[in-house]
Structures are given as C-alpha cells and as structure tokens.
Design a protein around this motif. Sequence first.
Motif: not given
Length: 207
Positions: A86-90, A108-121
């Motif tokens: 999962q980490v490698q996929h992210k 892109m900045q807004r998308m990255h904020t969402t991405y950061e929330h995803d990886i925080q999980a």
Amino acid sequence: MLRDKFREFSRDTSSIGQERVDGVNGLADALIAAGHSENATVAEWKDGLNEAWADLLELIDTRSQMLAASYELHRFYHDARETLAQVQHKQKQLPDEVGRDLNTAEAMQRMHTTYEHDIQALSAQVRQVQEDAARLEKAYAGEKAADIRRHEQAVSEAWAELRGSSQGRRRLLLDTVDKFRFLRAVRDLLLWMDGVRLQIEGQERPR
C-alpha cells in the motif's frame, strides 16, 4: 483454519476427558472407601491415570501455544507485506506535474492535501507493524528474528521515503503557487502602469 479447529478440538477433548477422568476417580475413591482388597492397586492406577491426563493436558496446551505463536507470526508477515504494498502504491501515485499557471497549480495543491490525508491513514498500519515486530523479535531468535526485522525495516524505510516525497512535493507546490501569484501581481502592476502611461500621454500637452 488449523488454529481454530485445534482450539475446538482442545476444548471438546478437555471437557469430555475431564468428565471421564472425574468418573474414574470417583469410582476409584468409592472402591478405596469401601475397603476393596486391591486398594493399593486401585490407588496406583488412579495416580497413573491422573498423571497421564495431566501430561495430555500439558501437551494440548503446548500445541495450542505453538499454533497461536505460528498464527501471530504469519499474520505479522501478511500485514507487513500488505502495508508495504500500500505504501509503495501511494508512492507511485505521486505525480511530478506542478501546473502551468496559478489555477492549475492551486488545483494541484488541493489534490495534494487530499493525498496527504490518504497517506496519513496508513500511519496507523505502519505503527502496528513496527509494534508487532518489536514484540515478536523478543519471542524469536536467530534467523526468525532477523527475518522479522527485515520485514519491519522494509515497511519503515518505504514509509519514510513516502513521507519525504510527499513533504517535498508540498513544498514544491507551495513555491510554484507563490511564483505564479508573484508573476500575476507583476503582470497586473505592469498593466496598471501601462494604463497610467496612456492616460498621461493622452492628455493635452501644455502650450
């Protein structure tokens, strides 16, 4: 699952066996209390039976512990491999593009904020693998302990790389947005100055 089947077998065997052993013990006690002529032999057989039963219970308990330990180790390996995947996929999902103008850069900045929330999980899963590895390493030695450590290190290193990449991208996007905002401010100011210049040049010259 083998562990669950053995747990059921262990429970049934212990219950049925204890009932039967208690029955034979009761019979032996009754014979001894009645003053049976073979009291000594009955007592000897009773002791032998109880020792054999205690040995069997110990064997069942040892087997249960071995199966539980084996299950826990295999679950750790499964969880470690799954978390690593999962980490490698992210990591692969992290784009390189930063946007060609302010609007796309901010998107892109807004998308990255969402991405950061995803990886925080994922952080809870990584922490669980690390805690399980620390506990299991104490229970094993040699090659097994080294293998547990290798699995944990692979997860921890991939996680550190992902967090570093994510933080680097956040800084890059922040710099890109700031650059485009600066360029827009410069362009607006230049347009304003051109407008002022046109106004000045359009006015009547003094005679």
